[in-house]
Design an enzyme around this catalytic site. Structure first.
Site: not given
Length: 681
Positions: A381-383
């Site tokens: 994800g956005s990490a």
């Protein structure tokens, strides 16, 4: 024949003789020269070869080196047991081995449960018949004896014996007395030995037993040797990365024998025990047998070996235990979370300080799963958006600023950010607010999308086909950009490559709009360790360093309470540098700092008393099942943000709600500070 012709013949004879003498002289000169070479230059080699034929050698394994943590706590030790080994000489017969077993039975005993019916049948045939022919007459037919036992072919004789042994009955072996079983059990162990390969017959012997055997060693004609057998111990609990020591795998026996190992030696077969086998293996004790008429005679000359070298790891066991507890406790008792992983490392050196992982098994019991930090892979994800921004900079694709609103691509659902009303943002604030739209615009710019505002949303007025070269290049450029940070590629960690997952490449998307999901970490998969390497690269300003467990190698010390002299110290390995400017890295690092400040997606990490930890981070949420709402929650972080010394990566797969990623990370920073007191510096 005229006079001139006769004269010519007489004149040619001396010439031919001289030529012959010269040829003989030259030949003898070559022989003398060769003899000199053999005696002077090659003489030593020939002497060694001749001497080698007069002796035979074998080896007894010595204890392996120990493994400690960074503070010197023993992680892997040895349990030493007094033992005896049997060395089977070539062409030893069953009656000779039985004689040895009888002598040993007066001193030692071994487990009788290992004795098989075939062992009993062999013993019965060996002890109940003075001659083998008598046994053949009892168990084989006349035609079988003629075909097999009377043959001089060893293969046919073996067939005859096996036929006979199979026909020994239960009633036959009932004649074996209980006191004979002790002898039979020892013979069973002796029979396991291969020629000139020491086999441990018994271990855990008392000093009195060893002394008694030592007094009678001459009676065994060099077939029995006293030794110390060691098994691995784990005083602070077992951790997967330590690895295991087992028998040499069948497919690797030839390779190990070429390195001087015995076929039945124990070797490291996984993780650090395997990776550093050459250091950990002890120097074997060498046994050299004299030979006469191509037969071994007498007892061997013994040259004592030594324990293997010791390893000191970067792991801090106190921190490791705390990380294990934190991860397990986050799973809780309500069953809402099934697994979690955490990586703690030094972002400047790559030193791994702790790896934690836990999951529920089929019965709901929480078990250790820390190997998943290197062996399991997830959508993060956005990490990973920090890598998206920096890759975008490399391709001049990062907008100066945009207004965050959904992107509409014909035939698909609008691509939108999780948070509404983000407003106008630049790259740093896009990371702070975790704007999907900003990342989508970067990917769109790289792929050639035409995107224009259209009444509260962006409209993709032209979308490249998935076969468009620019689109395909954009996908590969993103993937290559992520790999610069360690995402989707080997991290360089010092374990066997076969035991590290490399993540999963989704290949080429089947829909042009998928590239935007790729830019927010919802396409390819990565391991928790790769996430740790990625955030370390951002923390240190663009150097991808190899994660590592090894800190140093030491000679075995005389004093077991401390490590010996250092013979090797691990040096930080920079695998590659990221081709971005300092200003671009400053932008991303500032964005990570804003994430933990008021209004950021992980503000709990920087509020109130937590502000002292100075954490910079990027949260991640990856939808893994739209229908059920399952998500992977991740966090890539480091601290302190103005001079990073520790990086923490967390992955909590398949959850429905909450912020366990941030909660795990916060407790790890607290535990790290309790040990290293970094907030007081």
């Amino acid at each position: 024949m005229n006079k001139d012709t006769k004269k010519k013949k007489r004149d040619s004879i001396p010439f031919r003789l001289n030529a012959l003498f010269l040829a003989v002289f030259l030949a003898f000169s070559v022989l003398v020269l060769r003899l000199g070479v053999v005696q002077v230059i090659d003489g030593e080699d020939y002497a060694k070869a001749a001497n080698a034929k007069k002796k035979a050698t074998t080896q007894l394994a010595s204890p392996r080196g120990i493994i400690t943590d960074t503070t010197g706590k023993v992680l892997v030790g040895n349990k030493a047991e007094l033992a005896i080994a049997f060395i089977r000489k070539p062409n030893m017969q069953s009656d000779q081995i039985l004689t040895i077993a009888k002598k040993l039975s007066k001193i030692i005993s071994v487990d009788e449960k290992k004795v098989t019916f075939r062992d009993k049948a062999d013993y019965y045939l060996l002890t109940r018949f003075k001659k083998l022919d008598t046994a053949y007459n009892k168990y084989l037919s006349a035609s079988e004896r003629k075909q097999y036992s009377d043959s001089t072919d060893p293969k046919k004789q073996a067939i005859a014996y096996n036929l006979m042994a199979k026909r020994v009955t239960v009633d036959d072996v009932k004649s074996i007395k209980p006191e004979e079983m002790k002898i039979l059990a020892i013979k069973h162990e002796l029979d396991q030995a291969q020629e000139l390969t020491p086999h441990i017959v018994a271990k855990g012997l008392t000093e009195k037993q060893m002394a008694t055997i030592g007094e009678h060693l001459d009676e065994f004609d060099g077939t029995i040797e006293t030794t110390v057998d060691s098994t691995r111990t784990y005083p602070n609990g077992y951790a997967f990365y330590l690895g295991q020591v087992k028998d040499i795998p069948e497919e690797k026996i030839d390779a190990f024998e070429a390195k001087g190992y015995n076929r039945n030696d124990k070797v490291g077969v996984s993780y650090l025990e395997s990776q550093y086998e050459s250091y950990l293996r002890g120097l074997p004790t060498t046994l050299t047998f004299p030979m006469k008429n191509n037969k071994l005679v007498g007892a061997p000359k013994r040259e004592e070996g030594s324990r293997g070298d010791d390893l000191q790891l970067t792991i801090n066991m106190e921190l490791q235990k705390k990380v294990n507890s934190i991860v397990r406790n986050q799973l809780g008792k309500d069953g809402a979370r099934n697994e979690a992983y955490a990586v703690v490392m030094n972002p400047k050196t790559g030193a791994i300080l702790a790896l934690g992982g836990a999951k529920r098994d089929g019965s709901g019991k929480i078990i250790d799963a820390s190997s998943g930090t290197v062996g399991s892979q997830f959508q993060m994800g956005s990490a990973i958006k920090g890598a998206t921004v920096l890759t975008g900079y490399q391709h001049n694709a990062v907008p100066t600023s945009i207004y965050d609103m959904p992107i509409k691509i014909k035939g698909t659902n609008p691509f939108r950010s999780w948070t509404s009303s983000i407003g106008t943002i630049d790259a740093a604030h896009a990371l702070m607010k975790s704007s999907n739209v900003f990342m989508g615009r970067i990917a769109g710019n790289m792929a050639g999308f035409h995107i224009t505002p259209a009444g509260g949303q962006y409209s993709a007025t032209w979308v490249p086909a998935i076969t468009d070269p620019r689109f395909q290049k954009a996908v590969e450029d993103l993937r290559q950009g992520y790999s610069q940070f360690g995402l989707g590629t080997r991290t360089g960690v010092d374990i066997p490559q076969s035991q590290e997952a490399t993540g999963y490449s989704g290949g080429m998307p089947d829909n042009s709009g998928v590239i935007m999901y790729f830019s927010i970490g919802q396409f390819d998969t990565y391991t928790p360790l790769q996430l740790g390497q990625y955030v370390s690269t951002i923390a240190n300003g663009g150097y991808r360093v190899a994660p590592h467990f090894l800190q140093s190698v030491h000679e075995p010390s005389q004093d077991g309470s401390k490590l010996g002299n250092t013979i090797y110290s691990y040096k930080t390995k920079v695998l590659n540098t990221i081709p971005n400017t300092k200003d671009q890295f400053d932008t991303v690092q500032h964005g990570f700092y804003l994430v933990t400040q008021p209004g950021g997606t992980a503000s709990m990490l920087g509020l109130g008393q937590n502000a002292k930890f100075k954490i910079a981070a990027k949260t991640g949420t990856a939808q893994v099942n739209v229908n059920t709402g399952l998500e992977n929650l991740t966090l890539a972080s480091y601290a302190p943000y103005d001079n990073p010394e520790v990086a923490v990566a967390v992955v909590v797969p398949n959850v429905y709600s909450g912020h366990p990623n941030s909660a795990i990370a916060l407790k790890i920073y607290q535990a790290y500070d309790d040990i290293y007191h970094y907030t007081e510096k």
